[in-house]
Design an enzyme around this catalytic site. Structure first.
Site: not given
Ligand SMILES: *Cc1c(COP(=O)(O)O)cnc(C)c1O
Length: 345
Positions: A87-88
């Protein structure tokens, strides 16, 4: 000793003349959070809205990418590779900025590839980023995979530019020195002084740049980094190393070690593991100011600010700035965690 010895908030060290592309709208707003300040009964809280920005939904990585992709274009790159968590935010913004500049985005992400396309990952997919999945990887493993990918792309005749994990290298730090100068100018214009500048901190360039910029401007108020994952010693060392790389670029003296203040007690069980205090902070800011925080970084940083008010470290009569570094798309991949019991239908 202050550099230049001039008026507080003036720029004593010029930013180096290195390539930069415009990706965001600056200065970002500096907003007085009147209802939040009143509810908490401590210092006046100002929020620096680095979560705003039209491109790719905005966030702190946009400032870093202005320098990083300026460098990529100067080197005539045709593709960009970076890495991060599944989920960068950094990966999402790199992919969005790469698209805007006509570069092909490649993302090396931690995960198995079976994750639901939600939050940042949904956006990565919409952007058409090529994703390489790496299970159980450390940041160093992810960077190694990114370098290997660059080697194989070069063999195919491509010109990839590799952006470090979190965009945290000297250019990323420089972007946040610039942000500190921007804040100093806003504070000066509005006659404000701050007792502390609070930011979420993880790969370290945001804190390193803010700390360095604050020190160079002579603006009062240390920078307090609220760790999103690393322990205090490790993150302090990482911030110090990044600051040292940037002082080489800036041609100024070394940042005194006591300028680096890290709190690691709001991390909870680890990176991306939501805590009760984080959930509480997210709900509180939404319900007082209509501003959303994220569950991985800014929610924990705000939990830290709230705790320091409870504890009496930050008091009425003082003023603080909270850097909102973005990350809101991750809310959509964590609905149950964020809502807790309230998530039940
Ligand atoms: C990356 C990130 C941070 C941390 O910034 P670093 O420069 O990596 O320390 C904080 N908040 C959000 C939302 C981020 O995406």
């Amino acid at each position: 000793m202050r550099h230049g010895g001039g008026e507080v908030g003036t720029v004593a060290v010029q930013l180096p003349d290195v390539p930069r592309v415009a990706l965001g709208e600056y200065p970002t707003p500096l907003e007085y959070a009147v209802r939040l300040s009143r509810l908490l009964g401590g210092p006046d809280i100002y929020i620096k809205r680095d979560d705003t920005g039209a491109l790719g939904l905005g966030g702190n990585k946009l400032r870093k990418l202005e320098y990083l992709l300026g460098d990529a274009l100067a080197q005539r790159a045709d593709a960009v590779i970076t890495c991060g968590a599944g989920q960068s935010n950094h990966a999402r913004l790199t992919a969005a900025a790469a698209r805007k500049l006509g570069l092909q985005p490649y993302l090396v992400l931690r995960g198995t590839g079976t994750e639901e396309a939600q939050g940042n990952l949904l956006l990565d997919r919409l952007l058409g980023a090529e994703i390489v999945w790496t299970p159980d990887a450390t940041p160093a493993d992810l960077m190694e995979a990114a370098r290997q990918l660059a080697i194989s792309l070069r063999r195919e005749g491509r010109r990839p530019y590799v952006i470090p994990y979190g965009g945290s290298g000297p250019l990323g730090v420089l972007a946040y020195v610039r942000a500190a100068y921007e804040l100093a100018e806003q504070a000066r214009a509005r006659g404000l002084t701050f007792d502390a500048i609070i930011t979420s901190s993880s790969s370290g360039a945001t804190q390193a740049g803010l700390a360095l910029g604050r020190w160079l401007t002579g603006m009062p108020g240390r920078v307090w980094g609220m760790s999103a994952d690393l322990g205090q010693e490790v993150l302090t060392e990482q911030v110090a190393q990044l600051a040292a790389q940037a002082t080489d670029l800036l041609g100024c003296g070394p940042l005194p070690h006591d300028e680096i203040v890290v709190f690691d007690r709001y991390v909870g069980e680890g990176y991306g593991q939501i805590t009760d205090a984080c959930r509480e902070a997210i709900l509180t800011l939404a319900r007082t100011e209509g501003i959303f925080l994220d569950p991985v970084y800014t929610g924990k940083a705000m939990a830290g600010l709230m705790d320091l008010i409870d504890y009496g470290t930050l008091r009425p009569g003082q003023s603080v700035v909270f850097f909102h570094t973005g990350g809101v798309p991750a809310l959509f991949a964590n609905a149950a965690g964020v809502l807790g019991e309230a998530a039940a239908p």
